[in-house]
Design a protein around this motif. Structure first.
Motif, PDB file in Angstrom:
ATOM      1  N   ARG A 202       0.882  -1.166   0.000  1.00  0.00           N
ATOM      2  CA  ARG A 202       0.000   0.000   0.000  1.00  0.00           C
ATOM      3  C   ARG A 202       0.920   1.218   0.000  1.00  0.00           C
ATOM      4  O   ARG A 202       1.591   1.503   1.001  1.00  0.00           O
ATOM      5  N   VAL A 203       0.953   1.929  -1.104  1.00  0.00           N
ATOM      6  CA  VAL A 203       1.962   2.961  -1.330  1.00  0.00           C
ATOM      7  C   VAL A 203       1.315   4.345  -1.399  1.00  0.00           C
ATOM      8  O   VAL A 203       0.271   4.520  -2.026  1.00  0.00           O
ATOM      9  N   ARG A 204       1.962   5.310  -0.747  1.00  0.00           N
ATOM     10  CA  ARG A 204       1.627   6.725  -0.938  1.00  0.00           C
ATOM     11  C   ARG A 204       2.804   7.411  -1.627  1.00  0.00           C
ATOM     12  O   ARG A 204       3.964   7.036  -1.412  1.00  0.00           O
ATOM     13  N   PRO A 276      10.403  -2.103  -2.237  1.00  0.00           N
ATOM     14  CA  PRO A 276      10.669  -3.358  -1.512  1.00  0.00           C
ATOM     15  C   PRO A 276      11.653  -3.211  -0.353  1.00  0.00           C
ATOM     16  O   PRO A 276      11.725  -4.095   0.512  1.00  0.00           O
ATOM     17  N   GLN A 277      12.410  -2.112  -0.318  1.00  0.00           N
ATOM     18  CA  GLN A 277      13.382  -1.917   0.749  1.00  0.00           C
ATOM     19  C   GLN A 277      12.779  -1.257   1.990  1.00  0.00           C
ATOM     20  O   GLN A 277      13.442  -1.134   3.018  1.00  0.00           O
ATOM     21  N   LEU A 278      11.516  -0.827   1.903  1.00  0.00           N
ATOM     22  CA  LEU A 278      10.891  -0.090   2.993  1.00  0.00           C
ATOM     23  C   LEU A 278      10.008  -0.994   3.851  1.00  0.00           C
ATOM     24  O   LEU A 278       9.397  -1.932   3.344  1.00  0.00           O
ATOM     25  N   GLN A 279       9.919  -0.674   5.118  1.00  0.00           N
ATOM     26  CA  GLN A 279       9.012  -1.340   6.037  1.00  0.00           C
ATOM     27  C   GLN A 279       7.731  -0.512   6.162  1.00  0.00           C
ATOM     28  O   GLN A 279       7.719   0.680   5.856  1.00  0.00           O
ATOM     29  N   GLY A 281       5.114   2.022   7.176  1.00  0.00           N
ATOM     30  CA  GLY A 281       5.272   3.288   7.881  1.00  0.00           C
ATOM     31  C   GLY A 281       6.546   4.028   7.550  1.00  0.00           C
ATOM     32  O   GLY A 281       6.715   5.186   7.954  1.00  0.00           O
ATOM     33  N   GLU A 282       7.457   3.392   6.813  1.00  0.00           N
ATOM     34  CA  GLU A 282       8.746   4.006   6.514  1.00  0.00           C
ATOM     35  C   GLU A 282       8.647   4.864   5.255  1.00  0.00           C
ATOM     36  O   GLU A 282       7.978   4.506   4.282  1.00  0.00           O
ATOM     37  N   THR A 283       9.345   5.996   5.270  1.00  0.00           N
ATOM     38  CA  THR A 283       9.378   6.913   4.136  1.00  0.00           C
ATOM     39  C   THR A 283      10.732   6.831   3.458  1.00  0.00           C
ATOM     40  O   THR A 283      11.774   6.786   4.116  1.00  0.00           O
ATOM     41  N   SER A 284      10.716   6.825   2.138  1.00  0.00           N
ATOM     42  CA  SER A 284      11.955   6.703   1.378  1.00  0.00           C
ATOM     43  C   SER A 284      12.788   7.976   1.471  1.00  0.00           C
ATOM     44  O   SER A 284      12.307   9.032   1.916  1.00  0.00           O
ATOM     45  N   LEU A 295       9.025  11.137  -3.316  1.00  0.00           N
ATOM     46  CA  LEU A 295       9.043  10.483  -2.011  1.00  0.00           C
ATOM     47  C   LEU A 295       7.953   9.418  -2.036  1.00  0.00           C
ATOM     48  O   LEU A 295       6.856   9.660  -2.557  1.00  0.00           O
ATOM     49  N   VAL A 296       8.225   8.245  -1.483  1.00  0.00           N
ATOM     50  CA  VAL A 296       7.187   7.240  -1.320  1.00  0.00           C
ATOM     51  C   VAL A 296       7.188   6.752   0.114  1.00  0.00           C
ATOM     52  O   VAL A 296       8.216   6.769   0.793  1.00  0.00           O
ATOM     53  N   GLN A 297       6.018   6.352   0.559  1.00  0.00           N
ATOM     54  CA  GLN A 297       5.880   5.770   1.894  1.00  0.00           C
ATOM     55  C   GLN A 297       5.083   4.478   1.752  1.00  0.00           C
ATOM     56  O   GLN A 297       4.047   4.453   1.090  1.00  0.00           O
TER      57      GLN A 297
END
Length: 468
Positions: A202-204, A276-279, A281-284, A295-297
């Motif tokens: 689920r990406v923002r 794929p590298q993000l957990q 709640g984490e923001t790139s 920016l993606v979260q």
């Protein structure tokens, strides 16, 4: 139920950076302050005055976008986006909606140039799909459309335009996308994509475009702005969705940058190495591509049902033969059915199936091979033929049955299960690559369409979505 078109008929529009073109309104014979007006008379003085009804907010080729049309589109977007829309400055919201209307106009003009047509029956199918997606009858759909402030005529026209744009994109974009075996090989060798295949994200998203030809100072200023926003988000001083609604210039800005659930294998190439590298709640970190800074979260992730190489995909195959008899000018339907009955009796009496197929079958592709169809997967056949095959054991012959081509008799020689894991994995990779390439080619096509067009924006307070 509000905004039915959000369930599958959303316009295929990607907001692009606005590029001011050198053409002027005068070149179309229109004054800068042109507006639609009507003449009214005064019974007291007999003098006539002009009462402005509507203004042009953009000239797009040989068409225009009216202020009232923009107001209606903004109202629909606000209702659909809910509280998010109120967080976006009015001038930015109107500018982005106007850009979408411009892109719709450009695509419709191209569709008409290419003689793209949509029949009434295709529009009817579109209406039925909307009703089914919303679990409604057509009567309920009609009432819901009226409650939404639209007429069925307006809805039909909107569906027709969206189907025209979809058909145009298939002709000009999708038909040019090819995936080679080498492309599939490279895709499967990429371990990061392989690891992401069994997940959905689920990406923002926040994007700030960089103007074409921008100097190094402007580029760095844009990067610093987005970096500052990231720091506020990471520190907990700002919410990613609120920042996206207020500052992003992407097509999902009014939904707080929400791109919905995305299969890991279908991630846009811009995101494929980041998401794929993000957990959750984490923001790139801030990253850049040809469109600008991003920016993606990852709001959430979940496991998928992807076919992985270490899982087996077994399919049932049937080795079958058939005799097909087609009615023709010499042999009508009744005589064809009678011939099929006689052949079936000869088979029961022990005559050879292959010999009868060579003598009588009207299937030119298989008659010379004794009616051999080879190994086939029954699920790929039409329902009537599939039912007949599934009812037969090895060595059995079917009764006569009718298909769209004529009368058919089947014989099953053998059945087997085959491991199709490798083919399944490659087919999935091919579909994922096709989706990625179609998205990328579609964005390039839209950008070219916009760059080559005459567009004169006249909206007061328009905010240039180039980010300059």
């Amino acid at each position: 139920m509000r905004h039915l078109l959000a369930t599958g008929f959303a316009l295929a529009i990607t907001p692009l950076a606005f590029i001011a073109l050198p053409a002027t309104a005068q070149s179309l014979g229109m004054p800068d302050d042109f507006s639609l007006s009507s003449t009214t008379s005064s019974s007291d003085s007999g003098a006539q005055g002009a009462r402005t009804l509507d203004k042009i907010v953009a000239v797009v080729g040989d068409d225009v976008v009216l202020d009232s049309e923009l107001d209606q589109a903004v109202t629909r977007i606000k209702a659909r986006a809910g509280s998010r829309a109120s967080q976006m400055p009015s001038d930015i919201l109107r500018s982005q909606v106007l850009d979408q209307l411009i892109m719709q106009r450009l695509q419709m003009q191209r569709a008409r140039e290419r003689n793209v047509e949509i029949s009434d029956s295709e529009v009817d199918d579109g209406l039925r799909r909307i009703a089914q997606q919303n679990n409604m009858s057509m009567e309920q759909l009609t009432r819901a459309v009226a409650a939404d402030g639209m007429s069925m005529g307006q809805l039909r026209e909107q569906i027709r335009q969206e189907l025209m744009i979809s058909k145009l994109r298939r002709q000009e974009v999708m038909s040019k996308v090819t995936i080679s075996d080498e492309d599939v090989d490279r895709y499967l060798e990429n371990q990061s994509l392989r690891a992401a295949e069994d997940r959905e994200y689920r990406v923002r998203h926040i994007v700030v475009p960089v103007p074409q030809g921008a100097d190094a100072e402007s580029v760095e200023s844009t990067r610093r702005q987005l970096q500052s926003l990231r720091e506020e988000i990471v520190a907990g001083d700002a919410d990613f969705a609120d920042v996206a609604a207020a500052r992003s210039q992407g097509e999902n800005a009014m939904q707080g940058g929400d791109m919905g659930w995305m299969d890991g294998a279908y991630l846009p190439s811009t995101f494929a190495d980041v998401v794929p590298q993000l957990q959750p709640g984490e923001t790139s970190e801030v990253f850049r591509d040809a469109d600008g800074f991003h920016l993606v979260q990852v709001e959430d992730m979940r496991g998928g049902d992807s076919v992985m190489p270490d899982e087996k995909v077994m399919v049932e195959e049937v080795q079958a033969s058939h005799i097909l008899l087609k009615p023709n000018e010499i042999r009508d339907d009744e005589r064809t059915r009678e011939l099929a009955r006689q052949i079936r009796e000869r088979l029961e009496a022990g005559d050879d199936f292959a010999a009868l197929a060579r003598e009588y079958s009207d299937d030119n592709a298989t008659a010379n091979q004794g009616g051999e169809l080879g190994w086939v997967q029954s699920q790929r056949l039409d329902p009537t033929t599939r039912r007949q095959l599934n009812a037969l054991d090895a060595g059995e012959v079917s009764p006569i049955f009718q298909t769209s081509e004529g009368y058919e008799i089947l014989r099953v020689a053998d059945r087997r299960e085959r491991d199709q894991t490798r083919e399944a994995v490659r087919n999935r990779a091919r579909r994922a690559l096709g989706e990625q390439k179609s998205t990328e080619e579609g964005e390039l096509w839209l950008r070219k369409l916009r760059d080559e067009a005459y567009v004169d924006v006249r909206m007061a307070g328009y905010r240039d979505t180039n980010g300059s």
